[in-house]
Write a protein that holds these residues in place. Structure first.
Motif, PDB file in Angstrom:
ATOM      1  N   ILE A  22       0.847  -1.181   0.000  1.00 59.19           N
ATOM      2  CA  ILE A  22       0.000   0.000   0.000  1.00 59.19           C
ATOM      3  C   ILE A  22       0.891   1.242   0.000  1.00 59.19           C
ATOM      4  CG2 ILE A  22      -1.741   1.302   1.285  1.00 59.19           C
ATOM      5  CD1 ILE A  22      -2.670  -1.413   0.036  1.00 59.19           C
ATOM      6  N   THR A  25      -3.258   5.200   0.698  1.00 61.77           N
ATOM      7  CA  THR A  25      -4.217   4.674   1.655  1.00 61.77           C
ATOM      8  C   THR A  25      -5.629   4.602   1.094  1.00 61.77           C
ATOM      9  OG1 THR A  25      -2.823   5.613   3.360  1.00 61.77           O
ATOM     10  CG2 THR A  25      -4.961   4.871   4.055  1.00 61.77           C
ATOM     11  N   ALA A  28      -6.016   1.230  -0.187  1.00 60.83           N
ATOM     12  CA  ALA A  28      -6.167   0.297   0.931  1.00 60.83           C
ATOM     13  C   ALA A  28      -7.579   0.357   1.487  1.00 60.83           C
ATOM     14  CB  ALA A  28      -5.156   0.617   2.028  1.00 60.83           C
ATOM     15  N   LYS A  29      -8.119   1.563   1.600  1.00 56.79           N
ATOM     16  CA  LYS A  29      -9.474   1.701   2.143  1.00 56.79           C
ATOM     17  C   LYS A  29     -10.516   1.055   1.229  1.00 56.79           C
ATOM     18  CE  LYS A  29      -9.159   5.414   5.360  1.00 56.79           C
ATOM     19  NZ  LYS A  29      -9.938   6.502   5.910  1.00 56.79           N
ATOM     20  N   GLY A  52       2.131  -1.754   4.241  1.00 55.26           N
ATOM     21  CA  GLY A  52       2.350  -0.527   3.478  1.00 55.26           C
ATOM     22  C   GLY A  52       3.765  -0.441   2.948  1.00 55.26           C
ATOM     23  N   THR A  61       4.667   7.296   2.941  1.00 56.83           N
ATOM     24  CA  THR A  61       4.183   6.561   1.779  1.00 56.83           C
ATOM     25  C   THR A  61       4.299   7.466   0.551  1.00 56.83           C
ATOM     26  OG1 THR A  61       1.915   7.342   2.021  1.00 56.83           O
ATOM     27  CG2 THR A  61       2.501   5.307   3.202  1.00 56.83           C
ATOM     28  N   GLN A  65       1.865  10.056   3.549  1.00 56.61           N
ATOM     29  CA  GLN A  65       1.512   9.756   4.934  1.00 56.61           C
ATOM     30  C   GLN A  65       2.683   9.188   5.709  1.00 56.61           C
ATOM     31  OE1 GLN A  65      -1.982   7.201   4.388  1.00 56.61           O
ATOM     32  NE2 GLN A  65      -3.067   8.667   5.679  1.00 56.61           N
ATOM     33  N   PHE A  70      -0.607   6.269   8.398  1.00 55.07           N
ATOM     34  CA  PHE A  70      -1.054   5.107   7.629  1.00 55.07           C
ATOM     35  C   PHE A  70      -1.827   4.158   8.537  1.00 55.07           C
ATOM     36  CE2 PHE A  70       0.064   0.648   6.596  1.00 55.07           C
ATOM     37  CZ  PHE A  70      -0.724   0.505   5.466  1.00 55.07           C
ATOM     38  N   TYR A  71      -1.267   3.858   9.711  1.00 51.63           N
ATOM     39  CA  TYR A  71      -1.956   2.951  10.624  1.00 51.63           C
ATOM     40  C   TYR A  71      -3.289   3.548  11.096  1.00 51.63           C
ATOM     41  CZ  TYR A  71      -3.309   0.015  14.437  1.00 51.63           C
ATOM     42  OH  TYR A  71      -4.047  -0.800  15.250  1.00 51.63           O
ATOM     43  N   ALA A  73      -5.258   5.393   9.570  1.00 52.90           N
ATOM     44  CA  ALA A  73      -6.237   5.341   8.479  1.00 52.90           C
ATOM     45  C   ALA A  73      -6.808   3.943   8.248  1.00 52.90           C
ATOM     46  CB  ALA A  73      -5.595   5.858   7.190  1.00 52.90           C
ATOM     47  N   ILE A  74      -6.111   2.910   8.714  1.00 49.91           N
ATOM     48  CA  ILE A  74      -6.567   1.536   8.433  1.00 49.91           C
ATOM     49  C   ILE A  74      -6.929   0.753   9.691  1.00 49.91           C
ATOM     50  CG2 ILE A  74      -5.349   1.369   6.239  1.00 49.91           C
ATOM     51  CD1 ILE A  74      -3.939  -0.537   9.121  1.00 49.91           C
TER      52      ILE A  74
END
Length: 133
Positions: A22, A25, A28-29, A52, A61, A65, A70-71, A73-74
């Protein structure tokens, strides 16, 4: 497309689902949305791994991010494990994994490669050196 892939994997009997490499994001979402949708429809939940990609020493990223962002967001998918892969070698990835381990509420995973490929698409780090890192 994500939903179709998830359903096929689950029909095939997978034990985990992994959303990986990823760098954006939002992608990923979209995958996470499909995962949660399939889990709800099937009334079953498998462990989810999310990995990621940090693209340089800034620890960000490709979409900018930080590892921690990143974390954040997921995290709603409640992954079994979250981590990093590709882009950086093991040595350079370590500090970002440490930062992630402070933030994440799950297991940490890592699968580095030998850094970024050169202009010829090859890796400059020899296998022995990579294994030692």
């Amino acid at each position: 497309a994500y939903r179709e892939q998830i359903e096929a994997l689950m029909d095939g009997g997978v034990d985990i689902l992994m959303i990986e490499t990823i760098f954006d994001t939002l992608n990923a979402k979209a995958a996470i949305y499909a995962v949660l949708d399939v889990f709800e429809a099937r009334k079953v939940r498998l462990p989810v791994f999310i990995s990621g990609t940090i693209v340089d020493q800034s620890g960000r990223t490709l979409s900018g991010q930080t590892t921690e962002a990143f974390y954040a967001a997921i995290r709603h998918v409640r992954p079994f494990a979250v981590g990093l892969n590709c882009a950086l070698g093991a040595k350079d990835m370590f500090k970002f994994l440490q930062r992630l381990s402070v933030t994440a509420e799950c297991y940490i995973l890592a699968y580095p490669n030998a850094g970024l490929p050169n202009e010829m698409g090859e890796y400059d780090q020899p296998p022995v050196e990579f294994a030692q890192e």
